[in-house]
Design a protein around this motif. Sequence first.
Motif, short mmCIF file in Angstrom:
data_model
loop_
_atom_site.label_atom_id
_atom_site.label_comp_id
_atom_site.label_asym_id
_atom_site.label_seq_id
_atom_site.Cartn_x
_atom_site.Cartn_y
_atom_site.Cartn_z
N VAL A 23 11.61 -3.24 11.79
CA VAL A 23 11.71 -2.73 10.63
C VAL A 23 9.84 -1.94 10.16
O VAL A 23 9.69 -3.57 9.63
N THR A 24 9.52 -1.14 10.62
CA THR A 24 7.93 -0.75 9.88
C THR A 24 8.06 -1.78 8.70
O THR A 24 9.38 -0.88 7.67
N PRO A 25 6.85 -1.55 7.95
CA PRO A 25 6.46 -1.40 6.51
C PRO A 25 6.79 0.17 5.95
O PRO A 25 7.52 -0.01 5.22
N HIS A 78 0.43 -0.91 -0.04
CA HIS A 78 0.22 -0.41 -0.05
C HIS A 78 1.35 1.62 -0.39
O HIS A 78 0.23 2.29 -0.01
N LEU A 79 1.92 1.22 0.48
CA LEU A 79 2.77 2.11 0.90
C LEU A 79 3.84 2.62 -0.62
O LEU A 79 4.23 3.44 -1.27
N LEU A 80 3.75 1.27 -1.19
CA LEU A 80 4.59 1.15 -2.62
C LEU A 80 4.48 0.52 -3.10
O LEU A 80 4.66 -1.05 -3.03
N THR A 140 9.58 0.41 3.08
CA THR A 140 9.60 0.97 1.62
C THR A 140 9.95 1.90 1.36
O THR A 140 10.24 2.54 0.11
N ASP A 141 10.50 2.82 2.93
CA ASP A 141 11.35 4.44 2.61
C ASP A 141 12.68 4.16 2.03
O ASP A 141 13.18 4.34 0.52
N MET A 142 12.79 2.31 2.38
CA MET A 142 14.47 2.34 1.78
C MET A 142 14.92 2.10 0.05
O MET A 142 15.36 2.08 -0.01
N LEU A 143 13.14 1.25 0.03
CA LEU A 143 13.34 0.90 -1.27
C LEU A 143 13.37 1.90 -2.25
O LEU A 143 13.97 1.57 -3.04
N LYS A 175 6.77 -7.29 -5.99
CA LYS A 175 7.91 -8.25 -6.18
C LYS A 175 9.00 -7.71 -5.72
O LYS A 175 10.02 -8.45 -4.69
N GLU A 176 9.79 -6.48 -5.37
CA GLU A 176 10.57 -5.85 -5.03
C GLU A 176 10.71 -5.98 -3.34
O GLU A 176 10.91 -6.49 -2.57
N ILE A 177 8.96 -5.88 -2.84
CA ILE A 177 8.65 -6.04 -1.20
C ILE A 177 9.53 -7.44 -1.22
O ILE A 177 9.36 -8.02 0.10
#
Lengths: 477, 95
Positions: free
Chosen positions: A367-369, A335-337, A373-376, A341-343
Amino acid sequence: MREYDIVIGLEVHAQLLTSTKIFCGCSTKAGLPPNTNTCPVCMGMPGILPVLNRKVVAYGIKLGLATHCSITRRNIFARKNYFYPDLPKGYQITQYENPLGEHGFLEIEVGHSSKRIGITRIHMEEDAGKNIHDEHEPLSYVDFNRAGVPLLEIVSEPDITSTEEAVAYLKELRQVLMYLDICDGNMEEGSFRCDANISVKPAGSEQFGIRTELKNMNSFKNVQKALEFEINRHIGIVKSGGRVEQDTMLWNAAENRTYSMRSKEESHDYRYFPEPDLLPLEVDDAWIEEVRSLLPELPSARRRRFQLQYGIPEYDADVLTQSKPLADYFEKCTHLLDSPKEISNWIMTSVLRVLNEKGIDISALTVTPEMLTDMLSLIKKGTISISMAKDVFSEMAGTGRSSAEIVKSRGLEQVSDEVDLRDKVRDIIENNPAETEKYRAGKTQLLGFFVGQLMKATRGKANPKIANKIIKEMLDS
Amino acid sequence: MKITEPEVVHVARLARLKLNTGEVEQFQKDLNSILGYMDMLSEIDTTGITPVVHATNIMNVMRPDTIIGSQTLSDALSNAPKHKAGNIVVPKVIE
């Protein structure tokens, strides 16, 4: 062609996640000093009256509906009579006729085909206490803290025809119980226990062989090994013209074999009769519909939806839906990003690795979602490379700091600023005239040398894609 | 006779009762007279009547899943002939 058909039926006892016991207000909390969670009801004192915990019934209905059972409207409880020190009343309160759920099924996947395993019955009952045997003296110690803890007994049809199917059935049932949030599924600690009935018969024969009951298997691995051992034992006996004796066998995990309990047939005479201390229980449509409306999405449905909705492979969907919290984590990330598949890749590798290493549940992961996703996003933007991100992830998991903070404090940003990189490449070309000449004369494999120099000059932070592009451009011009 | 001698012996063993021959005979007589008395109920025509297990029409007596608490450990152990470290001590049971 296989010579023998294997017939397996499984009986599971699932400890329910209620706060109190099934017939009294004692806590179900485990790990407390012996006999401190007891009262006259669960210790079976004369004159006591059990009163049914409403939540146990609701949980039973929940599992019944999730496994396509018909729910029995008029329930009664029964006494199962036998003597054992961990059974304070000399009988166990259980259901005999008219169990709460009947005629259901569970769908399992083995290989790439799915199969329905019938569920004969689901009934409510109380757990017994615990015996500890003294190693030196002829004594046993009894702790009644567990006596009266609510259980659901789930009995399958003898539809299971291989050890793989048996394990798949158990895994699926355990997952369903955990998704419903009614059992913690812990096999080692006994909140999910399994017994098996096994027999073999010549392939295609209509008549069942003589069965043995197999107990004491407290992990999926042990279930598989114990069933294999017992099946081979049966086949060995039948092949040599012998007869399997009806018996209860105990799995000994240390010796990798089963032992007969040599129980006398007579001890199975439980003389069930209706429990006079408990009134009948009537489950009406309103209650069933109330429970039905609260049913969560079940693991098999979620696996299918993950593949369809997110376009991830079956393998990923299997791994991600292993537990509800993990599947929830994945969905929150998507939902955030919008990069399912990357997630999925990051969860299956880095997230699960940290959980394994630390022996923690996803709920305890720092490590929260949002953080993942910020890191991704930083990778996507080219701020950090994938290999840098792996370090950043480890640090996030260790310290709980955000990826932006870590990247900043460690100076990890990739240099993607072309002007800055061009200045550096110009210096490198000037300082290495010999290599430059050779490259321009056609020895293009020297490109690696220049990239290496640039990495050195930027302490590894040059964005490799941009670095390659610039170096080529400047050498070729 | 509704109950045979082997049945009396079997039921006695399940109840962990040691009966001598005289007692077996006596119990066989007693149990048969009780069952004979109960047989009077079979004379009533119950066709079409649903069996009940309770005489009242009360159903669904339940309690909420709320902890009420437990007794003290000393109360829990007060009927135990022997106890050790909070456990009740019994002769060894071998599985």
